[in-house]
Design a protein around this motif. Structure first.
Motif, short mmCIF file in Angstrom:
data_model
loop_
_atom_site.label_atom_id
_atom_site.label_comp_id
_atom_site.label_asym_id
_atom_site.label_seq_id
_atom_site.Cartn_x
_atom_site.Cartn_y
_atom_site.Cartn_z
N LEU A 171 9.90 -1.13 -4.25
CA LEU A 171 8.67 -2.05 -4.37
C LEU A 171 9.14 -3.33 -4.23
O LEU A 171 8.39 -4.11 -3.51
CB LEU A 171 7.96 -1.76 -5.75
N CYS A 172 10.19 -3.80 -4.90
CA CYS A 172 10.65 -5.30 -4.96
C CYS A 172 10.93 -5.60 -3.52
O CYS A 172 10.61 -6.66 -3.07
CB CYS A 172 11.81 -5.35 -5.81
N VAL A 173 11.66 -4.87 -2.78
CA VAL A 173 12.16 -4.96 -1.47
C VAL A 173 10.89 -5.11 -0.61
O VAL A 173 10.59 -6.09 0.40
CB VAL A 173 12.99 -4.00 -0.88
N PRO B 53 7.87 -8.30 4.27
CA PRO B 53 6.94 -8.73 5.16
C PRO B 53 6.74 -10.30 5.44
O PRO B 53 6.53 -10.89 6.40
CB PRO B 53 5.60 -8.53 4.46
N PHE B 54 7.56 -11.21 4.68
CA PHE B 54 7.53 -12.60 4.77
C PHE B 54 8.77 -12.96 5.43
O PHE B 54 9.05 -14.07 5.35
CB PHE B 54 7.35 -13.35 3.19
N GLY C 6 13.58 0.18 5.05
CA GLY C 6 13.40 0.95 6.07
C GLY C 6 11.83 1.30 6.46
O GLY C 6 11.31 0.96 7.50
N GLU C 7 11.05 1.48 5.34
CA GLU C 7 9.75 1.88 5.61
C GLU C 7 8.94 0.79 6.52
O GLU C 7 8.14 1.17 7.44
CB GLU C 7 9.03 2.28 4.25
N PRO C 8 8.70 -0.41 5.61
CA PRO C 8 7.93 -1.58 6.38
C PRO C 8 8.49 -1.78 7.54
O PRO C 8 7.91 -2.25 8.39
CB PRO C 8 8.01 -2.47 5.27
N ALA D 152 0.45 -6.25 8.69
CA ALA D 152 -0.37 -5.38 7.76
C ALA D 152 0.03 -4.09 7.46
O ALA D 152 0.35 -3.58 6.21
CB ALA D 152 -1.89 -5.24 8.61
N MET D 153 0.85 -3.56 8.42
CA MET D 153 1.72 -2.17 8.06
C MET D 153 2.55 -2.56 7.10
O MET D 153 2.83 -1.72 6.07
CB MET D 153 2.30 -1.62 9.37
N ALA D 154 3.41 -3.51 7.31
CA ALA D 154 4.55 -3.74 6.13
C ALA D 154 3.90 -4.06 4.65
O ALA D 154 4.50 -3.53 3.69
CB ALA D 154 5.24 -5.06 6.57
#
Length: 417
Positions: free
Chosen positions: A93-95, A100-101, A147-149, A379-381
């Protein structure tokens, strides 16, 4: 104008359909494997939560040994598997909040994700103390959070169906991860050797990203010339700067809130209640039942995450309502033990997985269709955070819930089929 001159009237140009992309299979396949590998470690750590806790407590790691043989108390670990859930989700969550920024250095981020994933397996496998095992879980979580975002943002440069294959791959991670762990342990493979075998997946992730996946064009591969012209006119400008991105987040709430609720209820069940639901007369031990509940749940997730091209769902909030009903069932079951057979519980677990996977894939598929390309990457991230918020809150609440139920008098099933 002379009489023999002809007046030429311009007719509208009919655009030719874009040529068929014969190598699209590479991108679709790569994204399926990337979804699998990115979530594999996360799933394995949750499937191994019961064993990770048990090996550093007084009880044996043997599946045939229970944690408490006192008939006046419930069979509970001193520490809830919710502790593993928090170690498995908070770093992610922290990552996800930060990613995104940051500049979109895709190759560096994926390299870091691969290295962290491998390090996490090694730490958990060779852990000699509880803090080392938890650190390994934390590092694995950070890998998934990077990896996910990154992969979902990168998907904006490819055919829209890479989102569906990515989602299917993450669902496959659930089945393959939980099933492989449960199977290896059932075959007598030690937790350490199991983790070493699983180092194959970080290597597969690297191979898929740098070898199988093609380098993207400037425009998404699925965009025809006509679509490119229209998007240049109608698309919103890409988001620039921290403030502009922060203001834009509120437009994503319709995607984020329902998904967060579904995952909150889902993981409240998985890490707060699964381990407390025990069928005494089953041939499976309590630890084995916990592992196979996870396998069953992940099968449901895989089925629904692979279904978006067959059936699409817009009302994600409805899945949150159904998931809340599942919470009520598992909470009362963990207290009163009223279900006569484990097969009924397995059906409910499968349904729970179908709801969670369906909410995930339909949310991101809708975004790939509804959000303009200029803002889709950010938005995805951002929306990848929403399930993490729900999971983290579930982890915090699962621990006191576990302790409260464990303090109750033991319950016994009066009817077993």
């Amino acid at each position: 104008m002379t009489s023999n001159q002809e007046v030429v009237v311009a007719s509208p140009v009919t655009p030719h359909p874009p040529p068929k992309d014969r190598k699209l299979w590479r991108d679709l396949t790569a994204y399926w494997i990337l979804g699998l590998c990115n979530n594999y470690g996360y799933v394995v750590m949750l499937s191994a939560a019961h064993d990770i806790i048990a090996q550093f407590q007084d009880s044996e790691v043997d599946d045939n040994t229970t944690e408490n043989t006192d008939e006046d108390t419930r069979k509970c670990h001193l520490v809830s598997t919710g502790a593993i859930l928090l170690a498995d989700i908070l770093p992610s969550l922290c990552v996800k909040i930060v990613i995104p920024f940051l500049p979109f250095w895709v190759n560096f981020k994926i390299l870091l994700a691969v290295l962290l994933s491998a390090s996490g397996f090694l730490l958990v496998g060779f852990a000699t103390a509880e803090w080392m095992a938890l650190l390994g879980v934390v590092i694995t979580s950070a890998s998934s959070g990077i990896g996910e975002p990154t992969f979902l943002s990168y998907s904006s440069h490819f055919h829209k169906n890479v989102v569906s294959t990515w989602s299917s791959g993450t669902g496959g991670a659930g089945v393959i991860g939980s099933l492989s762990y449960a199977s290896l342990r059932a075959l007598g493979v030690s937790p350490r050797d199991t983790m070493l075998i699983m180092l194959f997946f970080p290597a597969l992730e690297a191979f898929s990203f740098w070898i199988i996946l093609r380098k993207p064009l400037i425009m998404p591969l699925h965009t025809s010339a006509l679509e490119s012209t229209e998007e240049l006119v109608t698309d919103e400008k890409p988001l620039r700067g921290f403030k502009e991105k922060l203001v834009y987040i509120k437009t994503l709430f319709p995607y984020m809130l329902p998904l967060a609720l579904v995952y909150f209820f889902e993981y409240f069940i998985n890490q707060g209640l699964f381990e407390l639901v025990y069928f005494e007369n089953s041939t499976l031990s309590q630890a084995a039942q916990y592992r196979w509940f996870n396998v069953d749940y992940q099968i449901g997730v895989f089925i629904s995450r692979s279904s978006v091209n067959l059936y699409k769902i817009k009302k994600i909030w409805l899945m949150a309502v159904f998931q809340f009903v599942n919470v009520a069932y598992f909470l009362t079951e963990a207290i009163y033990f009223y279900t006569p057979t484990i097969w009924i519980t397995l059906v409910v677990v499968l349904w729970e997985g179908l709801l969670g996977g369906g909410a995930y894939v339909n949310t991101f598929y809708r975004m790939s269709k509804e959000i303009t390309p200029g803002r889709r990457r950010f938005a995805m991230a951002m929306v990848t955070q929403s399930d993490a918020y729900g999971i983290a809150l579930a982890g915090f609440l699962a621990i006191p819930l576990h302790n409260a139920i464990c303090s109750l008098p033991p319950a016994y099933r009066k009817v077993v089929w």
